[in-house]
Write a protein that holds these residues in place. Structure first.
Motif, PDB file in Angstrom:
ATOM      1  N   PRO A 163       0.786  -1.250  -0.176  1.00 23.42           N
ATOM      2  CA  PRO A 163       0.052  -0.089  -0.007  1.00 23.42           C
ATOM      3  C   PRO A 163       0.902   1.341  -0.064  1.00 23.42           C
ATOM      4  O   PRO A 163       1.581   1.495   1.001  1.00 23.42           O
ATOM      5  CB  PRO A 163      -0.884  -0.168   1.229  1.00 23.42           C
ATOM      6  CG  PRO A 163      -0.155  -1.016   2.029  1.00 23.42           C
ATOM      7  CD  PRO A 163       0.849  -2.003   1.377  1.00 23.42           C
ATOM      8  N   LEU A 166      -6.223   6.361  -5.514  1.00 23.18           N
ATOM      9  CA  LEU A 166      -4.931   5.852  -5.044  1.00 23.18           C
ATOM     10  C   LEU A 166      -4.960   6.442  -3.681  1.00 23.18           C
ATOM     11  O   LEU A 166      -4.543   5.869  -2.421  1.00 23.18           O
ATOM     12  CB  LEU A 166      -3.510   5.959  -5.727  1.00 23.18           C
ATOM     13  CG  LEU A 166      -2.770   5.070  -5.878  1.00 23.18           C
ATOM     14  CD1 LEU A 166      -3.342   3.413  -6.089  1.00 23.18           C
ATOM     15  CD2 LEU A 166      -1.590   5.366  -6.697  1.00 23.18           C
ATOM     16  N   ALA A 193      -2.830   7.807   1.133  1.00 17.23           N
ATOM     17  CA  ALA A 193      -1.578   8.224   0.916  1.00 17.23           C
ATOM     18  C   ALA A 193      -1.413  10.047   0.714  1.00 17.23           C
ATOM     19  O   ALA A 193      -2.442  10.227   0.577  1.00 17.23           O
ATOM     20  CB  ALA A 193      -1.182   7.661  -0.589  1.00 17.23           C
ATOM     21  N   ASP A 242      -8.141   5.521  -1.482  1.00 17.62           N
ATOM     22  CA  ASP A 242      -8.030   3.879  -1.115  1.00 17.62           C
ATOM     23  C   ASP A 242      -7.070   3.804  -0.083  1.00 17.62           C
ATOM     24  O   ASP A 242      -7.269   2.990   0.960  1.00 17.62           O
ATOM     25  CB  ASP A 242      -7.858   3.197  -2.324  1.00 17.62           C
ATOM     26  CG  ASP A 242      -9.055   3.288  -3.243  1.00 17.62           C
ATOM     27  OD1 ASP A 242      -9.947   3.787  -2.773  1.00 17.62           O
ATOM     28  OD2 ASP A 242      -8.921   2.630  -4.249  1.00 17.62           O
ATOM     29  N   HIS A 243      -5.672   4.342  -0.133  1.00 15.07           N
ATOM     30  CA  HIS A 243      -4.583   3.934   0.951  1.00 15.07           C
ATOM     31  C   HIS A 243      -4.437   5.302   1.629  1.00 15.07           C
ATOM     32  O   HIS A 243      -3.313   5.099   2.549  1.00 15.07           O
ATOM     33  CB  HIS A 243      -3.254   3.673  -0.351  1.00 15.07           C
ATOM     34  CG  HIS A 243      -3.828   2.515  -1.056  1.00 15.07           C
ATOM     35  ND1 HIS A 243      -3.873   1.262  -0.842  1.00 15.07           N
ATOM     36  CD2 HIS A 243      -3.850   2.493  -2.634  1.00 15.07           C
ATOM     37  CE1 HIS A 243      -4.208   0.604  -1.781  1.00 15.07           C
ATOM     38  NE2 HIS A 243      -4.008   1.332  -2.899  1.00 15.07           N
ATOM     39  N   SER A 272       2.280   5.071   0.686  1.00 15.19           N
ATOM     40  CA  SER A 272       1.839   6.010   1.579  1.00 15.19           C
ATOM     41  C   SER A 272       2.417   7.368   0.904  1.00 15.19           C
ATOM     42  O   SER A 272       1.853   8.382   1.534  1.00 15.19           O
ATOM     43  CB  SER A 272       2.598   5.837   2.885  1.00 15.19           C
ATOM     44  OG  SER A 272       3.869   5.566   2.712  1.00 15.19           O
TER      45      SER A 272
END
Lengths: 369, 267
Positions: free
Chosen positions: A42, A65, A71, A68-69, A44
């Motif tokens: 995943p 992205l 980051a 979802d993560h 960051s």
């Protein structure tokens, strides 16, 4: 050639870093979306330093992205930031497809729909017939409201202008009946009975029936399309508000024209079929026209002519009524006009054939065989 | 050769359009600058839509030259110049949505046409954010055009026009038939999308409020030509009678007053 959108993954102290490069645009996105689903870890941090250009699709992918993560995005250009902010604002749960329905339920639903639709159409036709009778009544009470000009115009369109095509069709059908009949009857040595076949089948049945089919295709469809278009452009509503009854102004002239013209066209068709058949008999069976006509007089009873002519105005009524009724049912969009026109022709021909069967039984029962 | 950095996005030179013996355009010259919103006005029948159709190649002019990003549009068939075509989006007057497809499918049509390799998930995601971006409610996705109101049809049309992330946007009377609130909202949407996406917008309109609110420059079509093109004060300075009447008629004054009032409120 500019570079495709691409990315590299790297493990750092702060977790996985994704570095995008190239153009993150629709034209260069390729299968980036799928590859991002198979990340090693995943991310960051999302580094956009090497990105040349971004459009909303690229921004969307970065946003997914990030979302979802959880980051963080670094080194994004102002353009990219603006677009990512835009797609972030636009990220809401949007329904894409209608709710799927159980296929069994859907079949049942469609059957039910078709049955109620058929019932509604029959009822609708009946009530339409009722309003036509009312309009006839009020026209009789106020003869000045009768639109002679409109009727004459319709007579021309429905009748006179159909002569060519009805004539040609009948002529060919006459020849076909004669030819096919002669081939079969020759097996019994009864070729001369071809005259009976042509004479009786065209006067009793085919002349009027084929004409009805042609009129349904030519005029019934035109009625539906004309009234349907007028309904869409609100002409019919405008008429009502001015106080003109659309049934009197639009439906009655068409109805009268069809009822009046059908027997004439039917008779014309019968005549031309007989001429076509006669031509075949003359050329192929060596039967001179004089003999042909004399034989016709012997084999066709006058009741056959009546059988044909009695049916014709009824067919005309059915055709005009379904055409006008379907036209009046149009609402919403232009697609409806096409659907209702098709429905008008199909229903008219179907009803004509059903009625023809009733007539056949009826005339046999009263002894007009 | 396509040059996306060209300061003049659309160049129209000496365009002549005729229908039979009727002349619509007789030597139309017009420049649309990269990154601006250009409003096109003119009385009914002065050929605003015909000009739009000449630029996007739906009608070949009898004479003259049209270039978009430096690429000539003259003599190109509808299936040619694909590279240019995917760089523009067109919102037709009635929305021109495909009536047998849902809103979401409508938006996906250009995407599928130009990028057949995109996978369905991404297509759905793109259509989803475009729906919201165009200001449609999220439940509009599976609806058919016949189930939408006039304003929603326009927004769905806009979403489809923006499907390919174009650089150029053609709008044909986007606020016609909308109520004032809806029209204003649509104007604001156009403006904010133009800013964020860096669009060049060619906008045909009758709506004076739109002209004042969002157009950088306005081109006036009359007497078969573009008689003036510039900011509204520049247009008024020309003193042309039609322009005077257009902007200083009762409706023009009302629109000016609104703009002035808004400015004061803002200040």
């Amino acid at each position: 050639m500019t570079e495709m959108a691409d990315f590299t993954e790297e493990m750092t102290d702060g977790g996985w870093v994704i570095r995008f490069s190239g153009r993150l645009t629709l034209a260069r996105i390729g299968n980036l979306h799928k590859r991002l689903d198979a990340l090693e870890g995943p991310p960051s941090v999302i580094d956009m330093a090497a990105v040349e250009r971004v459009d909303t699709v690229g921004a969307w992918i970065v946003h997914r992205l990030e979302h979802d993560h959880g980051a963080t995005i670094i080194n994004a250009s102002d353009d990219a930031k603006r677009l990512i902010a835009l797609v972030t604002r636009s990220d809401r749960q949007v329904q894409m497809r209608p709710e799927p329905i159980n296929p069994i339920l859907r079949v049942l639903d469609e059957i039910g729909e078709a049955v109620t639709e058929a019932g509604r159409t029959l009822l609708g036709l009946l009530s339409f017939f009722g309003s036509i009778l009312v309009a006839v009544g009020s026209t009789i009470r106020h003869p000045s409201r009768f639109r002679v000009q409109a009727v004459i115009q319709r007579l021309d369109l429905v009748g006179i202008r159909a002569l060519g095509i009805v004539g040609l069709m009948s002529f060919l059908i006459g020849i076909v009946i004669a030819q096919q009949g002669a081939v079969q009857l020759a097996q019994f040595g009864a070729e001369s009975l071809t005259v009976n076949l042509i004479g009786r089948i065209t006067t009793r049945e085919l002349g009027v029936l084929m004409t009805a089919i042609m009129v349904a295709g030519r005029s019934g469809s035109a009625f539906a399309a004309q009234l349907g278009t007028m309904k869409l452009t609100e002409e019919i509503d405008a008429m009502r508000t001015i106080g003109v009854s659309p049934i009197e102004a639009l439906v009655l002239p068409r109805l009268l024209a069809a009822v009046f013209m059908m027997p004439l066209l039917g008779f014309f068709s019968t005549l031309i079929s007989i001429i076509g058949g006669g031509l075949f008999c003359w050329l192929s069976l060596d039967m001179p026209p004089v003999i042909y006509v004399r034989r016709l007089q012997e084999v066709i009873p006058l009741t056959d002519v009546w059988v044909g002519l009695v049916k014709a105005p009824v067919f005309g009524l059915i055709i005009a009524m379904t055409g006008c009724y379907q036209g009046m049912q149009v609402k919403g969009n232009a697609e409806e006009v096409g659907l209702k026109t098709t429905a008008a022709v199909v229903q008219a021909i179907f009803l004509v054939i059903v009625l023809d069967a009733f007539f056949a039984v009826f005339f046999t029962k009263i002894g007009w065989t | 050769m396509i040059n996306l950095e060209d300061p003049i996005a659309i160049r129209v030179r000496g365009v002549v359009n005729r229908f039979g013996s009727q002349t619509v355009h007789d030597g139309v010259d017009l420049d649309v600058r990269n990154g601006e919103i250009l409003g096109v006005v003119g009385g009914s029948g002065t050929g605003k839509s015909v000009l739009l159709r000449s630029i996007i190649g739906l009608k070949q002019p009898e004479a003259g030259e049209v270039t978009v990003f430096g690429e000539s549009m003259i003599g190109k068939e509808e299936d040619e110049a694909q590279d240019i075509r995917r760089r523009w989006g067109v919102l037709f007057q009635g929305g021109a949505l495909f009536s047998t497809l849902t809103v979401a499918e409508n938006i996906q049509v250009p995407l599928r046409e130009y990028y057949p390799d995109l996978d369905q998930t991404l297509l759905d995601e793109i259509a989803a954010y475009k729906v919201v971006m165009a200001g449609l409610p999220p439940e509009a996705g599976p609806k058919y055009p016949s189930e939408l109101s006039g304003g929603m049809k326009k927004r769905a049309g806009l979403a489809r026009a923006l499907a390919l992330d174009p650089m150029l946007l053609f709008l044909d009377e986007p606020t016609a038939g909308l109520d004032p609130i809806g029209a204003d909202a649509f104007d604001q949407l156009t403006k904010s999308l133009q800013k964020t996406l860096g669009l060049t917008v060619f906008l045909i309109t009758h709506d004076l409020d739109t002209l004042y609110a969002i157009c950088d420059r306005v081109a006036v079509l009359a007497d078969h030509q573009v008689i003036a093109c510039g900011t509204i004060p520049e247009l008024l300075a020309t003193g042309h009678p039609w322009i005077e009447e257009y902007f200083n008629g009762p409706r023009g004054r009302a629109a000016t007053a609104t703009v002035d009032r808004n400015r004061q409120l803002g200040a």
